[in-house]
Design a protein around this motif. Structure first.
Motif, PDB file in Angstrom:
ATOM      1  N   UNK A  20       0.941  -1.314  -0.004  1.00 19.59           N
ATOM      2  CA  UNK A  20       0.035   0.008  -0.016  1.00 19.59           C
ATOM      3  C   UNK A  20       0.919   1.187  -0.045  1.00 19.59           C
ATOM      4  N   UNK A  21       2.039   1.262   0.862  1.00 21.54           N
ATOM      5  CA  UNK A  21       2.926   2.594   0.901  1.00 21.54           C
ATOM      6  C   UNK A  21       3.613   2.525  -0.684  1.00 21.54           C
ATOM      7  N   UNK A  25       2.790   5.876  -2.875  1.00 21.41           N
ATOM      8  CA  UNK A  25       3.825   6.831  -3.197  1.00 21.41           C
ATOM      9  C   UNK A  25       4.154   6.791  -4.538  1.00 21.41           C
ATOM     10  N   UNK A  26       4.050   5.746  -5.435  1.00 22.65           N
ATOM     11  CA  UNK A  26       4.195   5.731  -6.823  1.00 22.65           C
ATOM     12  C   UNK A  26       3.027   6.514  -7.317  1.00 22.65           C
ATOM     13  N   UNK A  27       1.948   6.400  -6.930  1.00 27.74           N
ATOM     14  CA  UNK A  27       0.862   7.290  -7.748  1.00 27.74           C
ATOM     15  C   UNK A  27       0.886   8.700  -7.571  1.00 27.74           C
ATOM     16  N   UNK A  28       1.317   8.859  -6.115  1.00 31.15           N
ATOM     17  CA  UNK A  28       1.393  10.629  -5.899  1.00 31.15           C
ATOM     18  C   UNK A  28       2.671  11.002  -6.924  1.00 31.15           C
ATOM     19  N   UNK A  55       9.960  19.321  -6.574  1.00 30.99           N
ATOM     20  CA  UNK A  55       9.863  18.342  -5.907  1.00 30.99           C
ATOM     21  C   UNK A  55       8.742  18.378  -4.953  1.00 30.99           C
ATOM     22  N   UNK A  56       8.620  19.501  -4.390  1.00 35.34           N
ATOM     23  CA  UNK A  56       7.586  19.637  -3.119  1.00 35.34           C
ATOM     24  C   UNK A  56       6.059  20.079  -3.734  1.00 35.34           C
ATOM     25  N   UNK A  57       6.125  19.843  -5.139  1.00 34.63           N
ATOM     26  CA  UNK A  57       4.691  20.352  -5.546  1.00 34.63           C
ATOM     27  C   UNK A  57       3.508  19.521  -5.252  1.00 34.63           C
ATOM     28  N   UNK A  58       3.967  18.193  -5.011  1.00 33.58           N
ATOM     29  CA  UNK A  58       2.871  17.257  -4.442  1.00 33.58           C
ATOM     30  C   UNK A  58       2.269  17.851  -3.017  1.00 33.58           C
ATOM     31  N   UNK A  59       3.224  18.184  -2.248  1.00 30.02           N
ATOM     32  CA  UNK A  59       2.774  18.814  -0.777  1.00 30.02           C
ATOM     33  C   UNK A  59       1.906  19.905  -0.887  1.00 30.02           C
ATOM     34  N   UNK A  60       2.355  20.704  -1.733  1.00 33.53           N
ATOM     35  CA  UNK A  60       1.509  22.000  -2.174  1.00 33.53           C
ATOM     36  C   UNK A  60      -0.086  21.638  -2.657  1.00 33.53           C
ATOM     37  N   UNK A 249      -4.589   7.340 -11.216  1.00 34.55           N
ATOM     38  CA  UNK A 249      -3.077   7.055 -11.335  1.00 34.55           C
ATOM     39  C   UNK A 249      -2.823   5.642 -10.682  1.00 34.55           C
ATOM     40  N   UNK A 250      -3.422   5.415  -9.562  1.00 36.25           N
ATOM     41  CA  UNK A 250      -3.274   4.056  -9.083  1.00 36.25           C
ATOM     42  C   UNK A 250      -3.689   2.945 -10.290  1.00 36.25           C
ATOM     43  N   UNK A 251      -4.560   3.357 -11.089  1.00 41.12           N
ATOM     44  CA  UNK A 251      -5.005   2.263 -12.329  1.00 41.12           C
ATOM     45  C   UNK A 251      -3.907   2.236 -13.288  1.00 41.12           C
TER      46      UNK A 251
END
Length: 331
Positions: A20-21, A25-28, A55-60, A249-251
């Motif tokens: 799951x982790x 993480x890959x999907x993000x 690289x921190x765009x995901x956090x934003x 994205x998981x798909x």
């Protein structure tokens, strides 16, 4: 007996948590990878403001989605409106329980297979779960009380149900060759050569149908921004929209994993550990999906259905017949 049960349960929980982790993480980071890669293809930078190289765009983006107001349209079916986004994400993540990530390892003094739940009917379980995912699109559009959302969900259901048929037929030669419906057995059957070498047509059909099931360009008709605003998820905001987004994205990663298992030899490969080989093979498919998004236009609805029923279906049936004939002649 009690200690054996607890040990088995502990191993199952550990394997599930790790998978799951890794998948989430890959999907993000797939989102960032897609935006960067599309930027390169279109001669622009992509995200480059938040953190080194963006690289921190995901956090934003995560903070933005968390702080957005969670709206529910007037007249919406609140129960189904709340349930719909989670169905696709849950069913997609559940399929990863069937994917073998490697051979056997020693853990807590016992031999542990690197698969969460191997079963003799793994292919059927995968097809059943993918069928349930259709309800996410159907209920999301219908429960929103929005005509554009409803049109998007009708398009999505018709598209996903149609392309499931050639996708299922493309897997028939695979388990004919492997002699089993278990994903672990299918990988083991490719110890000498990957099935894509003898079933390139099945691999191509599976990839195209998986692209359509993922609702990615050129098959993004259920969303069709310039026609339907955003299609079946028009009325969703905040974290409920994020669940639809995450499910897509998981798909993509799931399609890569299944493509690797059915046609590319799964985790098998020289020199590197099995999970590393599987990850490398998985990443081929998302790259191709992003490439098609930056290259191809959206199909018309009649073109999409024509391609499924008049090209892919007959081709998949002929491939099954030819495979059966060749196997019968060789034996």
């Amino acid at each position: 007996m009690g200690e054996e049960f607890l040990l088995g349960l502990t191993v199952l929980v550990i394997k599930s948590a790790v998978v799951l982790l890794v998948v989430l993480t890959l999907a993000a980071y797939m989102v960032l990878f897609e935006r960067k890669l599309l930027g390169r293809m279109q001669l622009r930078y992509g995200p480059n403001r938040v953190g080194p190289y963006g690289s921190l765009q995901l956090l934003a983006d995560g903070v933005k989605l968390l702080l957005k107001e969670d709206l529910v349209p007037d007249g919406a079916d609140r129960v189904l409106f709340f349930l719909a986004p989670g169905i696709l994400t849950f069913t997609t993540l559940a399929v990863f329980a069937l994917v073998p990530f490697g051979g056997n390892i020693e853990l807590f003094g016992r031999t542990v297979p690197l698969v969460i739940g191997d079963t003799d009917i793994g292919v059927l379980v995968f097809l059943a779960l993918s069928s349930i995912g259709v309800y996410s699109v159907a209920l999301g559009g219908w429960a929103s009380n929005n005509k554009f959302s409803l049109i998007g969900s009708v398009r999505g259901v018709a598209q996903m149900v149609s392309y499931e048929l050639p996708l299922s037929l493309s897997l028939v030669p695979v388990f004919m060759l492997a002699g089993s419906l278990s994903l672990t057995d299918i990988v083991d059957a490719q110890a000498d050569y990957p099935f894509i070498l003898v079933q390139p047509v099945a691999a191509l059909i599976f990839f195209v149908c998986g692209l359509a099931e993922s609702k990615r360009i050129p098959f993004d008709i259920p969303e069709g921004e310039n026609e339907l605003q955003a299609g079946f998820h028009t009325e969703y905001s905040g974290m409920r929209f994020a669940l639809f987004f995450l499910g897509e994205y998981v798909n993509m990663i799931l399609l890569g994993a299944l493509m690797a298992v059915f046609f590319l030899g799964g985790w098998r490969g020289p020199w590197l550990p099995g999970p590393v080989w599987l990850l490398l093979k998985i990443m081929i498919v998302p790259f191709l999906l992003i490439w098609t998004r930056g290259t191809l236009p959206r199909l018309r609805y009649d073109q999409l259905m024509h391609f499924c029923w008049k090209i892919l279906m007959p081709l998949a049936l002929v491939n099954v017949i030819v495979t059966g004939a060749v196997m019968a002649a060789l034996h």
